[in-house]
Design an enzyme around this catalytic site. Sequence first.
Site, mmCIF file in Angstrom:
data_model
loop_
_atom_site.group_PDB
_atom_site.id
_atom_site.type_symbol
_atom_site.label_atom_id
_atom_site.label_comp_id
_atom_site.label_asym_id
_atom_site.label_seq_id
_atom_site.Cartn_x
_atom_site.Cartn_y
_atom_site.Cartn_z
ATOM 1 N N ASP A 58 -11.581 -17.045 -6.452
ATOM 2 C CA ASP A 58 -10.118 -17.119 -6.545
ATOM 3 C C ASP A 58 -9.672 -18.557 -6.353
ATOM 4 O OD1 ASP A 58 -9.225 -14.000 -4.908
ATOM 5 O OD2 ASP A 58 -10.431 -14.484 -6.649
ATOM 6 N N GLU B 90 -11.307 -21.271 -7.169
ATOM 7 C CA GLU B 90 -11.540 -22.059 -8.382
ATOM 8 C C GLU B 90 -10.493 -21.747 -9.449
ATOM 9 O OE1 GLU B 90 -15.666 -20.793 -8.674
ATOM 10 O OE2 GLU B 90 -16.315 -22.870 -8.492
ATOM 11 N N TYR B 91 -10.146 -20.472 -9.529
ATOM 12 C CA TYR B 91 -9.089 -20.074 -10.456
ATOM 13 C C TYR B 91 -7.808 -20.842 -10.117
ATOM 14 C CZ TYR B 91 -5.147 -17.314 -12.077
ATOM 15 O OH TYR B 91 -3.968 -16.934 -12.623
ATOM 16 N N LYS C 179 -2.863 10.962 -16.397
ATOM 17 C CA LYS C 179 -1.417 10.784 -16.514
ATOM 18 C C LYS C 179 -0.995 9.932 -15.317
ATOM 19 C CE LYS C 179 2.864 13.221 -17.444
ATOM 20 N NZ LYS C 179 3.722 12.493 -16.517
ATOM 21 N N LYS D 228 -0.539 19.259 -15.671
ATOM 22 C CA LYS D 228 -0.068 18.787 -14.361
ATOM 23 C C LYS D 228 -0.944 19.321 -13.235
ATOM 24 C CE LYS D 228 3.958 17.372 -13.976
ATOM 25 N NZ LYS D 228 4.555 16.036 -13.833
ATOM 26 N N CYS E 145 7.609 16.567 32.074
ATOM 27 C CA CYS E 145 7.861 16.353 33.507
ATOM 28 C C CYS E 145 9.350 16.403 33.850
ATOM 29 C CB CYS E 145 7.254 15.035 33.963
ATOM 30 S SG CYS E 145 8.155 13.608 33.321
ATOM 31 N N CYS F 119 9.954 8.726 27.970
ATOM 32 C CA CYS F 119 9.906 9.256 29.325
ATOM 33 C C CYS F 119 9.460 8.102 30.222
ATOM 34 C CB CYS F 119 8.896 10.403 29.391
ATOM 35 S SG CYS F 119 8.443 10.823 31.081
ATOM 36 N N CYS G 113 3.868 10.985 34.453
ATOM 37 C CA CYS G 113 4.069 12.191 33.630
ATOM 38 C C CYS G 113 2.709 12.679 33.120
ATOM 39 C CB CYS G 113 4.996 11.847 32.471
ATOM 40 S SG CYS G 113 5.051 13.092 31.182
HETATM 41 S S1 IVH Z 1 1.524 9.583 -23.829
HETATM 42 C C1 IVH Z 1 4.763 10.704 -26.927
HETATM 43 N N1 IVH Z 1 -0.263 9.131 -21.975
HETATM 44 O O1 IVH Z 1 4.236 10.332 -18.945
HETATM 45 C C2 IVH Z 1 3.966 10.821 -25.679
HETATM 46 N N2 IVH Z 1 2.027 9.274 -21.304
HETATM 47 O O2 IVH Z 1 6.115 12.635 -19.750
HETATM 48 C C3 IVH Z 1 3.815 9.514 -25.050
HETATM 49 N N3 IVH Z 1 2.393 8.871 -18.922
HETATM 50 O O3 IVH Z 1 7.009 8.576 -19.762
HETATM 51 C C4 IVH Z 1 3.245 9.572 -23.732
HETATM 52 N N4 IVH Z 1 0.277 8.536 -18.382
HETATM 53 O O4 IVH Z 1 5.149 7.093 -19.090
HETATM 54 C C5 IVH Z 1 1.047 9.308 -22.248
HETATM 55 N N5 IVH Z 1 -1.970 8.687 -20.460
HETATM 56 C C6 IVH Z 1 -0.665 8.862 -20.728
HETATM 57 C C7 IVH Z 1 0.323 8.792 -19.726
HETATM 58 C C8 IVH Z 1 1.669 9.015 -20.051
HETATM 59 C C9 IVH Z 1 1.522 8.585 -17.945
HETATM 60 C C10 IVH Z 1 3.856 9.007 -18.752
HETATM 61 C C11 IVH Z 1 4.648 8.222 -19.739
HETATM 62 C C12 IVH Z 1 5.788 9.103 -20.160
HETATM 63 C C13 IVH Z 1 5.548 10.376 -19.430
HETATM 64 C C14 IVH Z 1 5.688 11.510 -20.399
#
Ligand code: IVH
Length: 706
Positions: free
Chosen positions: A57, A59-60, A139, A346, A443, A458, A463
């Site tokens: 880091d 060096e960066y 997701k 989900k 107490c 307290c 106590c």
């Molecule tokens: S695809 C047209 N891929 O989820 C569909 N969305 O409910 C485009 N999100 O607002 C979304 N990870 O920000 C996609 N691997 C993923 C995702 C993802 C998170 C979020 C995205 C979007 C929401 C959709």
Amino acid sequence: MMYSPEQQKKLYALSKEYLEKGEVGGVDMQQQIEQLRELINYHEWRYYVLNDPVISDYEYDVLYKQLAAHEAEYPDLKTPDSPTQRVSSDLTQEFETVTHLVPMLSLDNSYNAGDLVKFDEQVRKLTAREKIEYVVEPKFDGGSIALLYDHDKLVRAATRGNGERGEDITPNARTIKTLPLRAAFKKFGFQTVELRGEAVIRKDIFLQINEEREEQGLTLLANPRNSAAGGLRTKDPSETAKRSIEAFIFQFGYGIDNSGKNHLDSLQNHYDALQMLSRLGFKIPAGQMKRCKTIDEVIDFCNEWEGKRETFPYEIDGMVIKVNDFALQEMCGTTSHHPRWAIAYKFKAKQATTKLLHVEYQVGKVGSVTPVAKVQPVQLAGVTVSSISLHNEDFIKNKDLRIGDTVLIERAGDVIPYIVKSMDDLRTGEEIPINFPNHCPVCHTPLVRHEDEAAWRCPNMQCAAQVKQRMIFHVSKDAMDIDGFGHKLVERFYELGWLKNIADIYRLDYEKVAALEGFGEKSAENLKKSVEAAKHQPIQRLLSSLSIHHLGKRASKLIAEKVAHVLDLRDWKLDDFLDIKDIGPVVAENVIDFFAVPENIRMLEEMESLGVNLKQAEEDKPQEVSADAPLAGMTILFTGTLQQMGRKAAQKLAEEAGAKNISAVSGNLDILVVGEKAGSKLTKAQKLGTVRILSEQEFLDIVNSA
Ligand code: IVH
């Protein structure tokens, strides 16, 4: 690979040349600036995208400073795509709204295998195919962003907004180091492209940021998701930069060639599109995505991730399943709300609602009374929750919590469950306000609350609850570290009447212990050995093991260094404490109060007669350091992982060289030594500009020069 092995070798050699000589012969300033930009882009990619840097880091930092210095000297050669432009000006700005090239749709949700099977049936019907290849990826739970690149340059970044229009957050996005400011789209025939992704903060970094905010007295951020989404929308890009936000790219939304024609088809499918983006330097969910040939494979992969979501460094709240082939995506089409070719799976909720049944009050080792809500047991992300801390009286008041309320509870990341809010709409009128007690529940001494503290306490040191908690703390790892002596044992011995105060820990009758159910000669013997070993702990541990309010490890160490015997503290006056840098009046008063109580003195004397060490050991005394020691009078802080020694050993070396170890980056810090993967401390020190930044080797060279 974005860079070929040969290219990487060249870039590495060139980096070393700049690092050693500060310049490269035979090229003019414009070329030097361009080379440095190329090097910094390369090292940022190694660090942020691959998580595998090839230079330190430090060096960066040197390369970065060389570039910044040249650009400052020749402002005409500065360009907006230079890596130095990521750290934007401090100008505040209002956001303008911008229209997305393609609306940002939502995703339809699924919650179980059955939903996914139905989704697959529908996709096969819409496309008239027997079999569909899907891509499954995490997701991400952060803030969505849309990025516009034109002629290879990042020209605009926007939030999702209402899907049609979002907020222009370009200056903030420029500080996100996983986003290339320049990417070679033209090489692949693209002129204008729009990418979608998610801005996220790593869970450990989130905790670190909050630690620092706490040190600075700032309000704490609620969770990684809000911090990332909020960080995108701050009016101050340097605040975005402070949060170490990263962005995963998961969709190539739009791409046209130089005649304005759709060029996306040239990539054929989502998977290849993401691979191309990876080659261009973007961070994609490379190790977390999978192509699946059947919906069963999709379901297995989703289940696998649901099981290991906590171990992933970023927060995810599900998986996204996408039809891989672009032509088939087209055949599926979209509704006004979501594409028919994708669906979110989900994970089980990390939020739940339950009923607040009653409140219990727990008394801690310094007497703080903590309210704990007992709720109807409820499943929350795989665990059953029945008690939740309510922290203090203000928390209850601010949230207007009442017994009988339906409450929304949440477990975010690795964070313990907490009450988000009560659902006032569901109140029947039968709910009972929570009256914080004014007497100790154990107490019955009247509770006190200091102006600047949130907790009611307290004040009775004798106590029973406090005495027990103090013993539990005394034996713990953070204090005397008595192996095998946990809180269960303290409670058991306490119930038996064997432990009345800390001194009793050192006069246990091991014959009686051996006769207890579940014990025996051997375990009693082991316990005795651990207790004997603890008698030789240095006095700084003993001091901090006494549960004196606000007297933590560090203050204990500072005080311990100044005394020959713990009982010398009986004679200390306020000024003796205040003469020690970093010891304030609050700690001082508390220590003075402790040593003014005859019972406490008696207890310490008894401990000494039982063999507990109260004397300063020779090697624990601070060494006299001469004024010409190499780091005399300097303050120093270590961050990141050191390669040649542990952090403790390094701190000791620094002390021997005359430096004082401190714990936070501030105007008081003289030197920051950076190991590998240094995080926000380094950024902060760079920003301050007054801190000398050293690599581990440089630090060693200095201390060894003595
Ligand atoms: S695809 C047209 N891929 O989820 C569909 N969305 O409910 C485009 N999100 O607002 C979304 N990870 O920000 C996609 N691997 C993923 C995702 C993802 C998170 C979020 C995205 C979007 C929401 C959709």
